[in-house]
Structure formats: C-alpha cells, structure tokens
Design a protein around this motif. Structure first.
Motif, mmCIF file in Angstrom:
data_model
loop_
_atom_site.group_PDB
_atom_site.id
_atom_site.type_symbol
_atom_site.label_atom_id
_atom_site.label_comp_id
_atom_site.label_asym_id
_atom_site.label_seq_id
_atom_site.Cartn_x
_atom_site.Cartn_y
_atom_site.Cartn_z
ATOM 1 N N GLU A 286 -37.666 -11.214 22.575
ATOM 2 C CA GLU A 286 -36.736 -11.484 23.494
ATOM 3 C C GLU A 286 -35.609 -12.384 22.775
ATOM 4 O O GLU A 286 -34.584 -12.339 23.070
ATOM 5 N N ASP A 287 -35.839 -13.392 21.941
ATOM 6 C CA ASP A 287 -35.055 -14.003 21.083
ATOM 7 C C ASP A 287 -34.194 -13.242 20.409
ATOM 8 O O ASP A 287 -32.895 -13.703 19.917
ATOM 9 N N LEU A 288 -34.626 -12.171 19.528
ATOM 10 C CA LEU A 288 -33.760 -11.413 18.802
ATOM 11 C C LEU A 288 -32.631 -10.753 19.834
ATOM 12 O O LEU A 288 -31.685 -10.567 19.190
ATOM 13 N N GLN A 289 -33.296 -10.071 20.875
ATOM 14 C CA GLN A 289 -32.259 -9.606 21.726
ATOM 15 C C GLN A 289 -31.119 -10.442 22.130
ATOM 16 O O GLN A 289 -30.110 -10.009 22.045
ATOM 17 N N ASN A 290 -31.411 -11.712 22.475
ATOM 18 C CA ASN A 290 -30.341 -12.729 22.894
ATOM 19 C C ASN A 290 -29.417 -13.081 21.618
ATOM 20 O O ASN A 290 -28.209 -13.119 22.004
ATOM 21 N N MET A 291 -29.957 -13.057 20.527
ATOM 22 C CA MET A 291 -29.363 -13.241 19.321
ATOM 23 C C MET A 291 -28.205 -12.202 19.093
ATOM 24 O O MET A 291 -27.146 -12.437 18.837
ATOM 25 N N ALA A 292 -28.659 -11.026 19.162
ATOM 26 C CA ALA A 292 -27.861 -9.802 19.068
ATOM 27 C C ALA A 292 -26.640 -9.874 20.216
ATOM 28 O O ALA A 292 -25.523 -9.495 19.745
ATOM 29 N N GLN A 293 -27.247 -10.112 21.411
ATOM 30 C CA GLN A 293 -26.206 -10.026 22.468
ATOM 31 C C GLN A 293 -25.145 -11.265 22.186
ATOM 32 O O GLN A 293 -23.787 -11.095 22.452
ATOM 33 N N ASP A 294 -25.543 -12.352 21.689
ATOM 34 C CA ASP A 294 -24.628 -13.483 21.487
ATOM 35 C C ASP A 294 -23.550 -13.013 20.305
ATOM 36 O O ASP A 294 -22.538 -13.466 20.361
ATOM 37 N N ALA A 295 -24.099 -12.483 19.507
ATOM 38 C CA ALA A 295 -23.355 -12.113 18.469
ATOM 39 C C ALA A 295 -22.521 -10.795 18.493
ATOM 40 O O ALA A 295 -21.108 -10.812 18.196
ATOM 41 N N MET A 296 -22.659 -10.005 19.441
ATOM 42 C CA MET A 296 -21.370 -9.080 20.107
ATOM 43 C C MET A 296 -20.567 -9.838 20.837
ATOM 44 O O MET A 296 -19.593 -9.312 20.910
ATOM 45 N N GLU A 297 -20.961 -10.769 21.633
ATOM 46 C CA GLU A 297 -19.922 -11.436 22.542
ATOM 47 C C GLU A 297 -18.906 -12.159 21.634
ATOM 48 O O GLU A 297 -17.801 -12.428 22.034
#
Length: 751
Positions: free
Chosen positions: A739-750
C-alpha cells in the motif's frame, strides 16, 4: 508482494520492503534498460540479494524478448547456498506458470558435488579431480569396454553419459531450485553424477550461482562458461576485492620445489612417450597431424576429458597451427627441459631482479633458444600431450602445469605484468627461499572479456567506497554508479574513532609506534575495559598475523590477557582452517551460554571475508590500526607504479582506498540485519583525519557523529555504558508495504 516500479511489475518474496531496496531496484532497472554495467554499494544487512534476484527475474518475465539468464557469482559456498535459498523463496512467490518453467542451480567443484564413495573420500580438491578422471576419462572407458573385469568405472557418470547421448538429461532435473545438497541427493537417488549433470545443465538453466573463478579465471571460464549468451545478466556479489581476484587469476609463483617437481614430471612423461612409441606409435602420429591443423579441436573433447584451459589464449590463436618445433612430443619435452634449466639458473641469484615480460622473453630466447610463439603454446601443447598419453593423475603434474602456465602468460602479454625474482623474503632475510613471481598488475585483463561479452554486469557490495576508483581499476564505464545509505528508526550501529588511551598517549599501528609499550598497553586496557562493560561477543581485528602474535604475547607478559579472561574467554584465528573453525565453534558456544567471548582475527583473513558475527555473537568490533598492505613488498610497489603510469592513480590514494575497504569489511561483520545492533571502534589516531575517514562507506559515516571522532579509552567506555535505545523513534518509516508503494507511485504521478 507484487508492486509496480516505473511500469515494471516486480515480484518480491516478502510482505514489506526497505526503502533502500526499492531505490536499489530502481537503479538496477535503469542499468538493464540501458543494457550497460552498474556499480552499486548497498549497506550490509539490507537485503541486497533478495532485491537483485527479484528485480532481474521480474524484468525478464516482463520482457519475453529477453529470457531470464542470470549468472550470480559469489566468493564462498556459504554465500552460494544463501543465494539459492533466497531464489527458492522467490520462485515460490512467482505466478505458477512462471515458476514451473524456471531452473536455478548452484555449480561448484567435484569436491563439493561428487557422490562416488571412493572418489569423494579424497581430502584435497585436486585429489578428487584425479580420482574422478581415473574413472571417467574416455580412454579408461574404452579400455573398460574391451576388458570390463580389470577396469572399474563410475556408475554415476555412466548413467549421465547414457542420458546425455539420449538427450534425456532434462528428465533428471525438472524446473526448480537446486542447492549443492539437493544436487548430491538427486545424484544418489537417481544414480547420476551431479557434477557433470550440473555442468551440462548450466547451458539451459535460467539462474546459475557459482564462484567468481568460473568467469574470471581464463583456465576455468573457457570450459565452464564458454556457451553463456551475451544476453546473460552477470552479478558479482561482495565484490569489494574483485580487483585482487582478477590479479590472482593471472599471477604465478615458481620456487625450487616447483622446478624439482617439474623435472620429475618430465621424466615420467618421457617414460610414457617411450612406452607409447613401443606399443601405439599411431597415437603420437595422429596427435602431430592434429597439431598441424591447430588447437580448435579442443572444443570437441568429451566433457570428462576437458581439463583446465589455456590461461590467456584468445580464440583466433586457437586456430593457428602449433609451432613446428614443439609438435613432436620429444621435441616439446626438450623445450620444457631447457625452460626449466633456464628458470633454475635465474633462481640462483643473490640480488632482487625486476623485469618486464618483453625483456624476460628475450633472455629466454637468447639463452634457451625458445621464442615467444613457442612459449605462448606451451600450456595447450602440454594438455594435448597428456591427453595423448592418457594421463589421468593430473594432480601429480601440477608443477609442470605451473611452468607452462607461466610460459604461456609471458608469451602472450607484454604489458601489465612484471617478473620479480627474490632470493629471500624481506621479512626473513636469513632464510634463503628464492622465488620467481609473475605478477599481474592490471585487474582489467581478467575481467575485460566479461565486460565485452555480456550486456549487463553488476558489481555490488556493502563496502565499495570510494566507488569512483573501481571504474579506473577495472577499466570500464558503468552507466549507473551509486552508493546507498541505511534507513533506520534507531541508531543500530555506533561507530567511534579512538585516538588515545586513558593516559592521553596517542595510539596507532604506524610502523614507528606499533611496538611502543605505551601503545600496546593502551590497546590492551581498551579491550579489558570493553570486555568488562560490553555483554556477549567482542570481535577484534588486527592488521596482520605477525602483529597479532606480537601484541598478544606482550599482553600476556603484562598480565592484561589474564585480566581479560576474568571477564570473557579468548579465541584466536590462525592460518590453519581447521583450527580456526574449531575456535569459531567454541566462541559461539561461549556466547550462547551467556558468558560471552573475545575473538582475535586478522584483516584480509578468512574470518574477515566470510564469517558473520550477527546478534549476540558480535556486540562490539574493534579495529586495531589501519590495515595497510606491506608497503615494502616489491610486488605491491610494481603494481603501484603501473597504476600511476597507466591509470593515473596515486600510490597514497590506492593504499588508503585498499586499507579502508578492508577496515570497513571487518567492522561490517557485526551488523547483518536492521534488527541487529553493535558498536564499532576504529582504534588508531589516523582515522580522525578527514582524508582517511572520508573513504569509509556512507552508511558508516552517516552514524559517525562529530562527538565520537577523537575519543580516549575512558570516553569510549562511557559511551559503551550508555543505555541502548532499542525502540527508536516512531516517526520514520523504514518498512514499506504494498500500500505504501502504491501511495508513493500515486504521489509521483501527481507531481
């Protein structure tokens, strides 16, 4: 878990991942995308192996055009087994369709894989090889076919040969992960030779784990790794000493005993030639005709006959005809006798001599009548002759092999080597022990074929600092070069620089200070105070065996050793492997029973390179001094001169780099995971200097506080007695879930 890394689905065998593992995988992926080489320093105990194999396996599964071919090189059998255990865990987490089609295996010597009751009972590795050849050589098997009563064969090899002839080897080794123990068990269960089975299956395996020598030593690599494709990804793990491994692969020493043994070998070969002339002269004639056509036929030898290959010859020379004056067996023996006599004459010197290969070859030509081309073909010509004469006990012919190895190297290379002749060891000038040393100075000679042949080579370790020196030493251009730090919720390591004793006298192992009674006493008091305050195991590293022997004797005379043993038992590493293994076992028992113990070891020794002192086996490590090499060694001086002239590497820079990587390797033995904790004491005033200290790895420097840079014994003792924070600060996250990695990827896209 399964997570996305820059568009790549990565299969990881654990439920959480360290941030540095995630960053490490990112750099590794960039190197694979660029089809280039990588140089990566990853802190010890942060899951480097799991990150490597997970990323490379996932990358190849996601790119069907690049099928998985990973060559993972380790230094020891213990590390090989740990890597295969990680692979087994990873394969269990892959999609069933993928895991059912992948094959991973370890490959080692006959000594570690042989299951034949008599052959495997031999003590030495060369003896096991010889026992195997006596049972499997093609001429032995031909003789057994005509006279089965008098000739014994290996039933395990016979099963392998029948399966190989029928193309049925894959049925003996279905997809999966095979450790060395698994291969031996498979061999006994199915009645097939695990060594030759593994040798044959490495061509088809997706992951092969084996020793550095199988890629770096030309004598072994051209037999074992010849058919590896360019698309293979090569990993050298724990590669901080890779330059030394490369140099050792191309260096040869010749002593009086070597020449005496070579003369015995030549007499035996001469007797065999006379016997064959009387009984089967056609074999010698057929060999002569084959040598006229060149040496390329070596590649067609039966697998059981393949011996050590040429230490230097490139493939184009293998297609040349062997020089006419060494084609006949007796002429070749005469050449070798002249070469042995010449070397024997050169050993009878009273002065140290240092020559380049060109000058040495010229003197051989003028005094022994042997030209460069004849020297270049010596090793292969000897191999061909021993095959023709059906000699199986190759361990008895190691001396003449060494002479031919030496001849081929000086006949092939004109730069990067020195021939150094010393009448005695400088440290023992009263004992005459003459030696001719062909010393390789250029590590890039052995590893260049690996860089040229494979698209991606990854060099990684926990102690590669300063990382910018490796591309110059190995003469390559990495597309990725990076050093990572360790993410921690608490300070699990506490490095300190101790510059003086309680009496404020400076401490150092500098040559002019090391035998000073004040330095010896202060080092002893430091260990005594720490033994009384630190629980469990303490590991001490000294700069050399001779220094360790001297200082331990002095401590005994001063009564310090007896005082230390009031608190903990003391165990010592010796050059003898069996003694050291026994000492380590007893050291661990003393730590397990709660009393604790002290282990004395040596930088660059077996313990410093391969033994982990994790958990309670190592709560403190003391590095007594800076482990510089013996700077009066003529081999080292010749190498330093070559590095300065060829790669513009200053002597001081290289010596400091080499000493500090050895010191970092020693102290890194006590931290093997983030759950571990321990103290590191660098006991020498020179560590307080910035030019020395800055060469330590970043993950040590990040925990080396300014307040710990110039300590005395009583200050270090005060720090050691401070209560240890085992909980750490809760604000910093050092384990990332899916879940942390998914959030990191989402933040990077934003962003």
């Amino acid at each position: 878990m399964l997570f996305d890394l820059d568009g790549l689905p990565v299969h990881f065998p654990y439920a959480a991942i360290y941030p540095e593992q995630h960053a490490y995988m990112g750099e590794l992926k960039r190197a694979l995308d660029a089809r280039g080489h990588a140089l990566l320093e990853m802190p010890t105990g942060t899951g480097k192996t799991a990150a490597l194999i997970s990323l490379i396996t996932s990358y190849c599964l996601a790119n069907p055009s690049r099928p998985l071919r990973l060559l993972y090189c380790t230094r020891t059998v213990h590390e090989m087994e740990k890597t295969l255990a990680e692979l087994r865990l990873l394969f269990a987490h892959l999609p069933p369709a993928a895991s059912r089609s992948l094959l991973a295996l370890g490959l080692s010597s006959r000594k570690n894989l042989c299951v034949h009751p008599q052959a495997s009972a031999a003590a030495a590795r060369d003896s096991v090889d010889t026992a195997c050849r006596r049972l499997t050589a093609s001429w032995v098997r031909e003789k057994a076919a005509s006279d089965p009563e008098s000739t014994s064969l290996c039933e395990f090899y016979e099963t392998f040969d029948r399966a190989a002839a029928a193309g049925d080897l894959a049925s003996f080794m279905p997809p999966g992960v095979y450790t060395l123990a698994d291969l031996r068990a498979l061999g006994r269960q199915r009645g097939i030779c695990p060594y030759f089975l593994a040798r044959q299956m490495v061509k088809y395996a997706n992951v092969v784990v084996y020793s550095y020598q199988y890629l770096l030593d030309p004598k072994v690599a051209s037999i074992v790794s010849r058919e590896m494709q360019k698309e293979c990804v090569v990993v050298f793990d724990e590669a901080h000493n890779i330059d030394n491994v490369c140099i050792e692969a191309l260096s040869v020493s010749i002593r009086k005993q070597t020449l005496e043994g070579a003369e015995r070998n030549l007499r035996r070969i001469s007797q065999e030639i006379d016997r064959f002339k009387a009984t089967d002269a056609n074999r010698l004639r057929a060999e002569y005709n084959r040598l006229v056509d060149g040496l390329a036929q070596r590649g067609n030898l039966p697998i059981s006959d393949a011996w050590l290959a040429n230490p230097a010859l490139p493939d184009d020379i293998l297609r040349e005809a062997v020089p006419g004056n060494i084609r006949r067996a007796e002429h070749f023996l005469a050449v070798l006798r002249r070469l042995v006599r010449f070397l024997d004459g050169r050993l009878d010197t009273e002065n140290v001599e240092n020559e380049m290969p060109v000058a040495f070859v010229a003197s051989i030509h003028s005094q022994a009548g042997i030209d460069q081309k004849m020297l270049r073909f010596c090793y292969d010509r000897l191999h061909s002759l021993m095959m023709t004469l059906e000699i199986t006990d190759t361990d008895e012919f190691m001396h003449i092999q060494t002479i031919c190895d030496f001849a081929t190297l000086i006949g092939t290379y004109t730069r990067g080597f020195s021939i150094i002749i010393e009448p005695y060891d400088e440290r023992m000038p009263d004992i005459r022990d003459p030696v001719i040393q062909l010393s390789c100075h250029d590590a890039s000679l052995a590893i260049r074929p690996v860089f040229d042949r494979f698209e991606t080579v990854v060099i990684t370790s926990g102690t590669l600092s300063p990382i910018d020196l490796y591309p110059r030493l190995l003469n390559f251009n990495p597309v990725i070069s990076r050093s990572f730090t360790m993410s921690l919720t608490r300070d699990c390591i506490c490095p300190m620089v101790l510059t003086r004793g309680s009496d404020q006298l400076p401490v150092s192992t500098k040559f002019d200070m090391r035998s000073d009674p004040g330095v010896v006493r202060n080092y002893g008091r430091l260990l005594l105070e720490m033994a009384s305050a630190v629980p469990d195991g303490i590991v001490c590293f000294f700069v050399s065996y001779s220094y360790m022997d001297g200082i331990v004797n002095s401590w005994h005379e001063m009564g310090i050793l007896q005082d230390i043993m009031q608190h903990k038992l003391v165990f010592i590493e010796t050059p003898d492997v069996v003694e050291t293994t026994l000492a380590l076992d007893n050291y661990r028992k003393a730590c397990d029973c709660g009393r604790g113990a002290v282990f004395f070891s040596v930088a660059r020794g077996k313990v410093a390179e391969g033994i982990d002192f994790d958990r309670h086996y190592g709560r403190l490590v003391i590095m007594f001094g800076v482990p510089f090499q013996y700077t009066l060694s003529r081999i080292l001086l010749a190498r330093l001169e070559y590095l300065r002239e060829t790669f513009q590497i200053k002597e001081g820079d290289f010596l400091t780099f080499d000493a500090l990587r050895q010191a970092a390797q020693c102290v890194g033995r006590v931290i093997r995971s983030k759950a571990d904790y321990g103290m590191m004491i660098f006991a020498d005033k020179r560590y307080s200097r910035h030019d020395k200290r800055s060469k330590l790895p970043g993950w040590i420097l990040s925990h080396l506080h300014d307040a710990h840079l110039n300590l005395s014994t009583d200050m270090a003792l005060h720090i050691a007695r401070e209560p240890y924070d085992k909980t750490g600060s809760g604000g910093k996250k050092t384990l990332l879930t899916e879940e942390d990695l998914q959030n990191m990827a989402q933040d990077a896209m934003e962003m």
